[in-house]
Design an enzyme around this catalytic site. Structure first.
Site, PDB file in Angstrom:
ATOM      1  N   HIS A  30       0.836  -1.202   0.000  1.00 34.41           N
ATOM      2  CA  HIS A  30       0.000   0.000   0.000  1.00 34.41           C
ATOM      3  C   HIS A  30       0.867   1.246   0.000  1.00 34.41           C
ATOM      4  O   HIS A  30       2.011   1.218   0.446  1.00 34.41           O
ATOM      5  CB  HIS A  30      -0.947   0.016   1.209  1.00 34.41           C
ATOM      6  CG  HIS A  30      -0.245  -0.120   2.522  1.00 34.41           C
ATOM      7  ND1 HIS A  30       0.156  -1.339   3.020  1.00 34.41           N
ATOM      8  CD2 HIS A  30       0.138   0.808   3.436  1.00 34.41           C
ATOM      9  CE1 HIS A  30       0.756  -1.156   4.187  1.00 34.41           C
ATOM     10  NE2 HIS A  30       0.760   0.143   4.461  1.00 34.41           N
ATOM     11  N   HIS A  43       0.855   5.328   1.155  1.00 27.73           N
ATOM     12  CA  HIS A  43       0.213   6.333   2.016  1.00 27.73           C
ATOM     13  C   HIS A  43       0.196   7.691   1.305  1.00 27.73           C
ATOM     14  O   HIS A  43       1.210   8.101   0.733  1.00 27.73           O
ATOM     15  CB  HIS A  43       1.028   6.552   3.299  1.00 27.73           C
ATOM     16  CG  HIS A  43       1.124   5.373   4.192  1.00 27.73           C
ATOM     17  ND1 HIS A  43       0.372   5.251   5.344  1.00 27.73           N
ATOM     18  CD2 HIS A  43       1.892   4.252   4.145  1.00 27.73           C
ATOM     19  CE1 HIS A  43       0.677   4.125   5.961  1.00 27.73           C
ATOM     20  NE2 HIS A  43       1.608   3.497   5.257  1.00 27.73           N
TER      21      HIS A  43
HETATM   22  P1  5GP Z   1       2.149   0.413   7.269  1.00 29.43           P
HETATM   23  O1  5GP Z   1       2.695   0.530   8.664  1.00 29.43           O
HETATM   24  O2  5GP Z   1       1.965  -1.042   6.915  1.00 29.43           O
HETATM   25  O3  5GP Z   1       2.921   1.178   6.239  1.00 29.43           O
HETATM   26  O4  5GP Z   1       0.742   1.105   7.274  1.00 29.43           O
HETATM   27  C1  5GP Z   1      -0.425   0.488   7.718  1.00 29.43           C
HETATM   28  C2  5GP Z   1      -1.460   1.566   7.885  1.00 29.43           C
HETATM   29  O5  5GP Z   1      -2.706   0.936   8.038  1.00 29.43           O
HETATM   30  C3  5GP Z   1      -1.232   2.445   9.106  1.00 29.43           C
HETATM   31  O6  5GP Z   1      -1.145   3.798   8.718  1.00 29.43           O
HETATM   32  C4  5GP Z   1      -2.465   2.184   9.966  1.00 29.43           C
HETATM   33  O7  5GP Z   1      -2.936   3.345  10.602  1.00 29.43           O
HETATM   34  C5  5GP Z   1      -3.464   1.660   8.968  1.00 29.43           C
HETATM   35  N1  5GP Z   1      -4.426   0.736   9.509  1.00 29.43           N
HETATM   36  C6  5GP Z   1      -4.201  -0.234  10.444  1.00 29.43           C
HETATM   37  N2  5GP Z   1      -5.345  -0.930  10.660  1.00 29.43           N
HETATM   38  C7  5GP Z   1      -6.286  -0.391   9.844  1.00 29.43           C
HETATM   39  C8  5GP Z   1      -7.675  -0.689   9.617  1.00 29.43           C
HETATM   40  O8  5GP Z   1      -8.272  -1.593  10.218  1.00 29.43           O
HETATM   41  N3  5GP Z   1      -8.307   0.072   8.692  1.00 29.43           N
HETATM   42  C9  5GP Z   1      -7.691   1.076   8.012  1.00 29.43           C
HETATM   43  N4  5GP Z   1      -8.424   1.763   7.119  1.00 29.43           N
HETATM   44  N5  5GP Z   1      -6.400   1.396   8.221  1.00 29.43           N
HETATM   45  C10 5GP Z   1      -5.709   0.663   9.110  1.00 29.43           C
END
Ligand code: 5GP
Length: 143
Positions: A106, A108
Site C-alpha cells: 500500500h 500512504h
Molecule cells: P504500514 O505501517 O503497513 O505502512 O501502514 C499500515 C497503515 O494501516 C497504518 O497507517 C495504519 O494506521 C493503517 N491501519 C491499520 N489498521 C487499519 C484498519 O483496520 N483500517 C484502516 N483503514 N487502516 C488501518
C-alpha cells in the site's frame, strides 16, 4: 527478519478487500482500491492498494506498478483539490524493519497543513468512521 515471506491472507487489508472489515472507501476498480487510514497521521490520510496479493513493492508484479502509481497521482491531485493542503507526503514501507505493519502492499497519501502537527507513522488515534466517510466522499468527488 526478512523483507520477504508468505502472504498472509488474513492481514487486515486482505479482510477489507474481501469485504469482511469495514473501511471508508474512496475508489475501487478491478485492480485497485483506496480508503481512508483508520489511524490518520493527518486529516485526509488515505491508502492506495493494488488488489492482487503482495506483501510489498518488491513483490508487486511490475505490470501493477504503473497502474498503482498512476492511481496514487490521481489521488494526490484529488486530495489537493478537495482538502487544499499546503503539501502532500507520499510514503510506502517495505518490511518490518522499514516500519511496515500491514503486509499487503500500500501507498500512504498524507496531506500536510501549515501549522498542523502530524502524528508519527502508526502513532495516530483511531478516527471516527463518519468523519472518515465525509473525507472519503470529498476526495472521491474530486477524483
Ligand atoms: P504500514 O505501517 O503497513 O505502512 O501502514 C499500515 C497503515 O494501516 C497504518 O497507517 C495504519 O494506521 C493503517 N491501519 C491499520 N489498521 C487499519 C484498519 O483496520 N483500517 C484502516 N483503514 N487502516 C488501518
Amino acid at each position: 527478519m526478512s523483507i520477504h515471506g508468505p502472504y498472509d491472507p488474513d492481514n487486515i487489508f486482505a479482510k477489507i478487500l474481501r469485504g469482511e472489515m469495514p473501511c471508508a472507501k474512496i475508489y475501487e476498480d478491478s485492480h485497485i482500491i483506496s480508503f481512508m487510514d483508520a489511524f490518520p497521521q493527518s486529516k485526509g490520510h488515505c491508502l492506495v492498494l493494488p488488489k492482487a496479493p503482495s506483501r510489498n513493492l518488491l513483490e508487486t508484479a511490475p505490470k501493477d506498478i504503473g497502474r498503482l502509481f498512476g492511481t496514487v497521482q490521481r489521488h494526490v491531485i484529488a486530495v489537493k483539490k478537495a482538502l487544499k493542503p499546503d503539501g502532500v507526503i507520499v510514503t510506502q514501507f517495505n518490511g518490518e524493519a522499514a516500519g511496515q505493519t500491514v503486509f499487503h502492499t500500500h501507498v500512504h497519501i498524507i496531506p500536510r497543513f501549515d501549522g498542523a502537527a502530524m502524528s508519527k507513522h502508526t502513532g495516530g488515534q483511531v478516527a471516527d468512521i463518519n468523519a472518515l466517510e465525509i473525507l472519503a466522499a470529498k476526495i472521491r468527488t474530486a477524483l
